[in-house]
Enzyme design. Structure first.
Site, PDB file in Angstrom:
ATOM      1  N   GLY A  46       0.975  -1.273  -0.035  1.00 28.44           N
ATOM      2  CA  GLY A  46       0.046   0.052   0.070  1.00 28.44           C
ATOM      3  C   GLY A  46       0.926   1.281   0.054  1.00 28.44           C
ATOM      4  CD  GLU A  47       1.955   4.884  -1.648  1.00 30.73           C
ATOM      5  OE1 GLU A  47       2.995   5.586  -1.282  1.00 30.73           O
ATOM      6  OE2 GLU A  47       2.157   4.114  -2.876  1.00 30.73           O
ATOM      7  CB  CYS A  78       5.539  -3.753  -1.070  1.00 28.35           C
ATOM      8  SG  CYS A  78       6.061  -2.161  -2.004  1.00 28.35           S
ATOM      9  CG  HIS A 171       3.259  -6.417  -4.298  1.00 27.49           C
ATOM     10  ND1 HIS A 171       2.965  -6.101  -2.980  1.00 27.49           N
ATOM     11  CD2 HIS A 171       4.193  -5.356  -4.734  1.00 27.49           C
ATOM     12  CE1 HIS A 171       3.297  -4.822  -2.973  1.00 27.49           C
ATOM     13  NE2 HIS A 171       3.869  -4.216  -4.042  1.00 27.49           N
ATOM     14  CD  GLU A 173       0.914  -8.737  -2.327  1.00 33.54           C
ATOM     15  OE1 GLU A 173       1.845  -9.502  -1.952  1.00 33.54           O
ATOM     16  OE2 GLU A 173       0.998  -7.598  -2.265  1.00 33.54           O
TER      17      GLU A 173
END
Lengths: 195, 298
Positions: A46-47, A78, A171, A173
């Site tokens: 995400g951020e 991440c 990632h 996922e």
């Protein structure tokens, strides 16, 4: 076994799906008290700046630290890695410091420089083929002496583990493979037995 | 490149960036100072544009891509992804935005269209696109052209949520309807929707779009953001709603909280307190057809 996914912002839905494919119950966590009901926690991509604001607003820091002290495993991908790292650069920002690595944010560049690559992860002593998506990804610039590097890309560490903390700059996922989530679920299962 | 039933769609790494923005708020900004306020409030991304939609609506004239200098200033000011708008069909504005390495291009009806017939061929670019839609057919046409993210159009600059609700409901009920059709009905449905058959088949089977589905156009309050999330949006864009309100930083923070805790009325009540005044809205049903932004594009 119940594994939480921090659902403040990011691709928590994809992590939950991957966990369910591994046969565990995935639980979205939006408040610190919800950590009491799970055996492991995924901090998704995400951020990181947004995640930090929401983590701070809900006083998640002591709750995650307590969760960690109880030996319950954490997995950060991440932005999740950035939150868990000892040190963050580009720019410097607060992090939980639960794994001794230094991470540089957005270190490959902007989205135009995002890429995918095939690689190999050493999981429980077995070389396992993995597919990696690096999206505005961070780079691990320093690895502490007790941290195990589980996968590399271009000679740099991209996945690492220190005790009950697992991190990846990419990632898993986003792929159809669940090998890395299975590895994390095994960590959670073993921690439960040990407790 | 990724494909669905043999049809090419946007690259997975580009769809992946949209996945990372889920549960977040993308805020319209016109300069570096606003971008910083947005980032500090918890925005997942900022959208650089020349004027916010309500000013475009008020001032009229041709609305174009943001000046290059402004985009660079904004990129320098923040670490979150920076998006920028290009006019519908203006593939040269898109080429310039690619050269600037913005993280997402919004081929947007908010700007004055450059082409009345054709949208940009989004496969020709190394950076992803988000496009607006009013219904399922429009969403699937844009995905067929390579959009890596869809947003409902709503009516930008109106401060009125009714159009965004209409568009989100149209997309969601359109998908639900597809899941009830038998295989032999799908080709006729593709013809009626004006959308690629392969994408229709995929949606009929999975009940969702193959790319993230966000909402835009009229969000002015935390409750508006939560409403769109409960209706099925996976993240929200807020345009004029923030910087046309009396306390942008406070409102921005509240909308960020509301987007995360969209199912929790106690949190929504708390963050809605002491917000100052929302932007003044427009009754969209009183707007003349020619003044609507949502009818741009097809």
């Amino acid at each position: 076994m119940r594994v939480g996914v921090l659902a403040l912002q990011g691709d928590f839905g994809l992590h939950a799906k991957a966990l369910e494919k591994c046969g565990v119950e995935a639980v979205e966590v939006r408040k610190p008290t919800e950590l009491d009901a799970v055996d492991g926690l995924v901090i998704p991509g995400g951020e990181s700046t947004t995640l930090l604001k929401l983590i701070d607003a809900w006083d998640f820091v002591p709750a995650i630290e307590k969760f960690h002290r109880a030996g319950k495993p954490l997995f950060g991908t991440c932005a999740g890695l950035i939150i868990l790292a000892r040190e963050v650069e580009g720019p410097r920002q607060f992090s939980l410091g639960l794994i001794d690595v230094t991470v540089e944010r957005n270190a490959y560049g902007r989205q135009r420089e995002s890429f995918e690559a095939a690689g190999v992860a050493r999981l429980d002593g077995v070389d396992t083929r993995i597919e990696m998506f690096f999206i505005r990804a961070p780079r691990i610039r320093r690895v502490g002496p007790d941290v195990h590097v589980l996968a590399e890309h271009g000679g740099e560490p991209v996945m690492a583990r220190y005790g009950s903390v697992l991190v990846a700059t990419f990632h898993p996922e986003l792929t159809d493979s669940t090998v890395i989530h299975r590895y994390f679920c095994d960590m959670v299962g073993q921690a439960r037995i040990a407790a | 490149m990724s494909d669905l039933n043999g049809l090419r769609i946007a690259d997975k790494k580009h769809i992946g960036l949209a996945e990372m923005l889920k549960g977040g708020v993308i805020m319209d900004v016109t300069n570096a100072e606003q971008a910083k306020i947005a980032e500090d409030a918890g925005a997942v991304s900022v959208m650089a544009l020349e004027r916010v939609p309500s000013d475009i609506r008020r001032d009229g004239g041709v609305a174009r891509m943001s000046p290059v200098k402004k985009i660079k200033e904004i990129q320098k000011a923040v670490t979150i992804p920076v998006m920028a708008k290009a006019r519908i069909g203006h593939f040269v504005e898109a080429q310039i935005l690619e050269s600037l390495a913005v993280d997402y291009i919004d081929e947007s009806e908010v700007l004055t269209p450059a082409d009345e017939h054709f949208h940009i061929d989004k496969f020709a670019f190394r950076i992803p696109f988000v496009c607006g839609c009013r219904d399922l057919g429009e969403a699937l046409r844009r995905i067929g052209e390579g959009a890596a993210m869809i947003r409902t159009k709503g009516e930008a600059g109106s401060g009125n949520i009714v159009e965004a609700v209409r568009h989100m409901r149209a997309v969601v009920s359109g998908m639900r309807r597809l899941t009830t059709l038998s295989p032999e009905e799908l080709m006729t449905e593709a013809k009626n929707l004006g959308a690629p058959y392969e994408l229709l088949r995929w949606v009929a089977k999975s009940g969702k779009l193959p790319v993230p589905n966000f909402s835009a156009g009229g969000i002015a309050t935390p409750a508006d953001a939560a409403l769109m999330m409960q209706l099925g949006a996976e993240a929200v864009f807020v345009g004029s709603g923030i910087f046309k309100s009396s306390d942008p930083a406070q409102r921005a923070k509240a909308i960020v909280q509301a987007t995360t805790h969209f199912k929790d009325p106690d949190v929504l009540a708390r963050v809605s307190e002491e917000l100052g005044d929302a932007m003044v809205g427009i009754e969209t049903s009183k707007l003349a057809e020619k003044d609507l932004l949502q009818t741009r594009g097809w």
